[in-house]
Motif scaffolding. Structure first.
Motif, mmCIF file in Angstrom:
data_model
loop_
_atom_site.group_PDB
_atom_site.id
_atom_site.type_symbol
_atom_site.label_atom_id
_atom_site.label_comp_id
_atom_site.label_asym_id
_atom_site.label_seq_id
_atom_site.Cartn_x
_atom_site.Cartn_y
_atom_site.Cartn_z
ATOM 1 N N UNK A 1 -5.292 3.348 -2.978
ATOM 2 C CA UNK A 1 -4.469 2.430 -3.655
ATOM 3 C C UNK A 1 -4.838 1.019 -3.286
ATOM 4 N N UNK A 2 -5.613 0.919 -2.233
ATOM 5 C CA UNK A 2 -6.033 -0.355 -2.148
ATOM 6 C C UNK A 2 -7.213 -0.781 -3.077
ATOM 7 N N UNK A 3 -8.213 0.236 -2.902
ATOM 8 C CA UNK A 3 -9.556 -0.109 -3.723
ATOM 9 C C UNK A 3 -9.175 -0.204 -5.141
ATOM 10 N N UNK A 4 -8.188 0.376 -5.775
ATOM 11 C CA UNK A 4 -8.056 0.651 -7.109
ATOM 12 C C UNK A 4 -7.224 -0.818 -7.607
ATOM 13 N N UNK A 5 -6.614 -1.233 -6.723
ATOM 14 C CA UNK A 5 -5.861 -2.693 -7.166
ATOM 15 C C UNK A 5 -4.459 -2.167 -7.272
ATOM 16 N N UNK A 6 -3.973 -1.014 -7.000
ATOM 17 C CA UNK A 6 -2.711 -0.820 -7.256
ATOM 18 C C UNK A 6 -1.909 -1.796 -6.321
ATOM 19 N N UNK A 7 -2.275 -1.427 -4.959
ATOM 20 C CA UNK A 7 -1.609 -2.230 -4.003
ATOM 21 C C UNK A 7 -1.372 -3.939 -4.264
ATOM 22 N N UNK A 8 -2.322 -4.373 -4.668
ATOM 23 C CA UNK A 8 -2.440 -5.735 -4.873
ATOM 24 C C UNK A 8 -1.349 -6.099 -6.380
ATOM 25 N N UNK B 1 -5.653 -0.582 12.003
ATOM 26 C CA UNK B 1 -4.033 -0.593 12.045
ATOM 27 C C UNK B 1 -3.246 -0.199 10.701
ATOM 28 N N UNK B 2 -3.719 -0.943 9.763
ATOM 29 C CA UNK B 2 -3.037 -1.054 8.424
ATOM 30 C C UNK B 2 -2.923 0.814 7.823
ATOM 31 N N UNK B 3 -4.166 1.166 8.041
ATOM 32 C CA UNK B 3 -4.323 2.531 7.425
ATOM 33 C C UNK B 3 -3.632 3.599 8.327
ATOM 34 N N UNK B 4 -3.717 3.445 9.823
ATOM 35 C CA UNK B 4 -3.182 4.401 10.771
ATOM 36 C C UNK B 4 -1.490 4.222 10.379
ATOM 37 N N UNK B 5 -0.949 3.173 10.022
ATOM 38 C CA UNK B 5 0.398 3.172 9.659
ATOM 39 C C UNK B 5 0.646 3.703 8.389
ATOM 40 N N UNK B 6 0.055 3.397 7.407
ATOM 41 C CA UNK B 6 0.113 3.845 5.982
ATOM 42 C C UNK B 6 0.037 5.385 6.134
ATOM 43 N N UNK C 1 -1.313 15.479 5.577
ATOM 44 C CA UNK C 1 -2.002 15.478 6.691
ATOM 45 C C UNK C 1 -2.453 13.955 6.777
ATOM 46 N N UNK C 2 -2.798 13.667 7.983
ATOM 47 C CA UNK C 2 -3.256 12.124 8.029
ATOM 48 C C UNK C 2 -4.408 11.792 7.329
ATOM 49 N N UNK C 3 -5.460 12.759 7.314
ATOM 50 C CA UNK C 3 -6.635 12.459 6.257
ATOM 51 C C UNK C 3 -6.386 12.120 5.161
ATOM 52 N N UNK C 4 -5.426 13.131 4.343
ATOM 53 C CA UNK C 4 -4.986 13.118 3.031
ATOM 54 C C UNK C 4 -4.329 11.876 3.005
ATOM 55 N N UNK C 5 -3.469 11.420 3.921
ATOM 56 C CA UNK C 5 -2.624 10.222 3.711
ATOM 57 C C UNK C 5 -3.682 8.830 3.571
ATOM 58 N N UNK D 1 0.875 -1.090 0.079
ATOM 59 C CA UNK D 1 0.157 -0.050 0.042
ATOM 60 C C UNK D 1 0.791 1.223 -0.068
ATOM 61 N N UNK D 2 2.065 1.273 0.967
ATOM 62 C CA UNK D 2 2.703 2.432 0.876
ATOM 63 C C UNK D 2 3.405 2.439 -0.385
ATOM 64 N N UNK D 3 3.916 1.566 -0.993
ATOM 65 C CA UNK D 3 4.707 1.504 -2.413
ATOM 66 C C UNK D 3 3.987 2.207 -3.342
ATOM 67 N N UNK D 4 2.523 1.740 -3.408
ATOM 68 C CA UNK D 4 1.789 2.083 -4.378
ATOM 69 C C UNK D 4 1.408 3.813 -4.079
#
Length: 435
Positions: free
Chosen positions: A300-307, A272-277, A289-293, A98-101
């Motif tokens: 990134x997850x919903x689009x399939x980029x992270x996968x 936890x995953x999205x808090x760390x992302x 900001x955390x909200x933007x992040x 997710x972070x890489x995407x």
């Protein structure tokens, strides 16, 4: 340097100087110390502790015991996350892609299971062909082209920590703040990070069961890492129950693949995953900001980029290219699957998370000795979260075991690790603080 003299001085509570620590670590990396000497040193540190200066010296000596990675040709921020260990904690497997995407480069150096906690490398080894120790050139190539690579310590990266890590696991010296600090940060400093976010677990399934001790560990990690030039923060998270609804190796890997593919969501894991992302993206300057992040991470997850990032990483490291689409083709299943019935009707109100982790080891999914082989198939899935209303006989989990006898033992044990009450419990938040 006489190893036993250094061990004796630490046993007696003396403060070791940087030269003594450096010489001991050099001998450790070179294989000149016996397992008995390593274990004795670790136990002396466990009982007597280390000053901040000693901890810094130990961290730097272990980081310098091998190669240091360089990322000059990668134009992304270099960032990573590390957890102090928990049960059902497969956050790293989803977080890295997710972070890489979202634009980070994530060279993640992970470890095996310690004590009752699961290890990211053990989970990855359930993937046929996946190379957890690629050579430095391949590691660099995967990070550059896929965006992330999750691997283990190579023989040239913080080798002193690799040997100490294995001995700590079997000598009851895992939960030492100086040793945890040096172990985690030596690998991260050697990996050439710019930004690091730490997950410090607290609760009965963590090495730090006490909130105050968890905060001391988090402060130690943050201060040492920032002092070494790595922008670092720590989230303190709850480990009074398994984080995901699975605990084991292949079962947690299957959970990760389902998460990345959008086939399932797990509320606590999701939080936890999205808090760390969000923390990684803000710390690295990719989001304001955390909200933007968090919005970037969810997209990134919903689009399939992270996968796609995860699939490319797995393929480049020797695993199957279609793992996410066809997990059952590649992830071995245990021959026996047995439901664990609720002993009575009521609310799942408490869990012995450490006991759950120990039960995974008893099934063969963890190690009692450094050389033990793991059965990646075994563990628990479909674990119901605390706060769930159950009726007597309703399954609260599914055991995956090598045979009927092991399944029966594990089911009986797991039932004792959960308390069912008439009253609905008050649950603690999964994220308890930020340092």
């Amino acid at each position: 340097m006489i190893p036993q003299e250094i061990i004796r001085r630490k046993r007696d509570g003396d403060e070791l100087d940087a030269a003594e620590i450096s010489s001991f670590v050099a001998a450790l990396a070179a294989g000149r110390l016996s397992e008995g000497q390593i274990g004795a040193f670790a136990m002396a540190v466990w009982f007597k502790g280390m000053s901040r200066a000693e901890t810094v010296a130990l961290t730097l000596a272990m980081a310098d015991s091998g190669d240091r990675l360089r990322w000059a040709d990668i134009d992304r921020p270099i960032a990573d996350k590390h957890s102090t260990g928990g049960v059902g904690d497969n956050v790293s497997l989803m977080l890295a892609p997710i972070a890489a995407a979202c634009g980070l480069a994530v060279p993640m150096i992970s470890g095996r299971g310690l004590g009752h906690t699961g290890g990211t490398l053990d989970k990855l080894e359930s993937i046929p062909g996946y190379m957890i120790t690629p050579d430095a050139d391949l590691f660099h190539k995967v990070v550059k082209e896929a965006g992330c690579a999750i691997i283990g310590q190579t023989g040239t990266l913080a080798p002193a920590d690799g040997r100490l890590y294995a001995v700590r696991d079997v000598t009851a010296t895992v939960d030492s703040i100086p040793l945890i600090t040096a172990s985690i940060l030596s690998k991260k400093l050697a990996a050439g990070l710019e930004t690091l976010v730490l997950d410090v677990k607290v609760g009965n399934g963590a090495f730090m069961a006490d909130r105050g001790q968890a905060e001391i560990l988090a402060q130690s990690l943050v201060e040492v890492a920032n002092g070494a030039g790595v922008k670092t923060s720590a989230l303190i998270t709850d480990m009074n129950q398994p984080l995901a609804d699975s605990a084991g190796n292949a079962v947690e890997m299957r959970n990760c693949l389902d998460f990345l593919a959008g086939r399932k969501r797990d509320t606590r894991l999701d939080i936890v995953v999205f808090a760390f992302a969000a923390e990684m993206l803000v710390k690295s300057g990719v989001a304001a900001s955390p909200d933007e992040a968090e919005g970037m991470a969810r997209q990134a997850l919903s689009s399939g980029k992270a996968a796609e990032v995860f699939a490319r990483m797995v393929s480049m490291l020797g695993g199957p290219a279609d793992l996410i689409e066809n997990p059952n083709r590649y992830l071995a299943r245990a021959p026996v699957e047995k439901p664990v019935p609720a002993a009575r009707s009521g609310w799942l109100s408490a869990c012995d998370a450490r006991g759950v982790g120990v039960s995974v080891i008893d099934l063969g999914g963890g190690r009692r000795h450094p050389a033990d082989r793991i059965d990646h198939r075994v563990g628990f899935s479909e674990l119901l979260p605390l706060g769930t209303r159950v009726t007597a006989g309703e399954p609260i989990a599914l055991v995956h075991a090598a045979d009927e006898a092991a399944a029966e033992r594990a089911a009986t044990a797991l039932a004792t690790h959960y308390r069912i009450t008439d009253d609905r419990p008050e649950l603690t938040p999964v994220i308890a603080g930020l340092i």
